[in-house]
Scaffold this active site. Structure first.
Site, PDB file in Angstrom:
ATOM      1  CD  GLU A   6      43.845  31.178  39.394  1.00 45.62           C
ATOM      2  OE1 GLU A   6      44.435  30.094  39.541  1.00 45.62           O
ATOM      3  OE2 GLU A   6      43.048  31.393  38.457  1.00 45.62           O
ATOM      4  CB  SER A   7      39.764  37.318  40.263  1.00 43.62           C
ATOM      5  OG  SER A   7      38.697  38.248  40.381  1.00 43.62           O
ATOM      6  CG  HIS A  64      34.882  46.286  28.258  1.00 48.15           C
ATOM      7  ND1 HIS A  64      33.681  45.618  28.227  1.00 48.15           N
ATOM      8  CD2 HIS A  64      35.350  46.170  29.521  1.00 48.15           C
ATOM      9  CE1 HIS A  64      33.426  45.139  29.420  1.00 48.15           C
ATOM     10  NE2 HIS A  64      34.422  45.451  30.226  1.00 48.15           N
ATOM     11  CB  SER A  87      32.124  43.583  26.143  1.00 48.02           C
ATOM     12  OG  SER A  87      32.256  44.965  25.932  1.00 48.02           O
ATOM     13  CB  CYS A 125      43.492  36.576  44.625  1.00 50.08           C
ATOM     14  SG  CYS A 125      42.392  35.190  44.304  1.00 50.08           S
TER      15      CYS A 125
END
Length: 129
Positions: A37-38, A43, A30, A58
């Site tokens: 941008e985020s 996983h 994971s 974004c």
């Protein structure tokens, strides 16, 4: 997998801030790549041939579709289930809406593995079935 996700972020023209991954014995992983941008997160369940991937960006400069294609190719995905969510749609009334589109594909059966999209958010689950 960490290298794949970092390269996917670079291919998406995202600005990487930090990377954190954890291995689960015997082979699962994971991890998250935090970008300006985020984020991109992954996983894996190798014993099931399954990968869950979340690419959330974004702005208008990043290319999440390119990141998705890069990961799909590197993990040799045969089948995908994609859910694309476009958030913050405003029709001038200051009420914000979401658009949700979902589809499945068997990779290699069509010439275009990712339809032309305008969303900056792509959430997908990759099942290597």
């Amino acid at each position: 997998m960490q290298g794949i996700l970092v390269e996917a972020a670079k291919h998406a023209k995202a600005h990487i801030w930090t990377v954190s991954f954890h291995r689960f014995p015997p082979n699962g992983v994971s991890g998250v790549v935090v970008i300006s941008e985020s984020h991109l997160s992954i996983h894996t369940w190798p014993e099931l041939g399954y990968v869950a991937l979340d690419i959330y960006t974004c702005g208008s400069e990043s290319l999440p579709e390119v990141a998705v294609d890069y990961v799909l190719e590197r993990v040799n995905a045969k089948h995908t289930h994609v859910t694309e969510i476009t958030r913050g749609l405003d029709y001038g009334d200051r009420e914000f809406y979401h658009s949700i589109v979902t589809w499945e594909e068997r990779l290699g059966e069509t010439a275009d593995s990712w339809p032309a999209k305008t969303s900056r958010l792509a959430q997908l689950e990759i099942g290597a079935t």
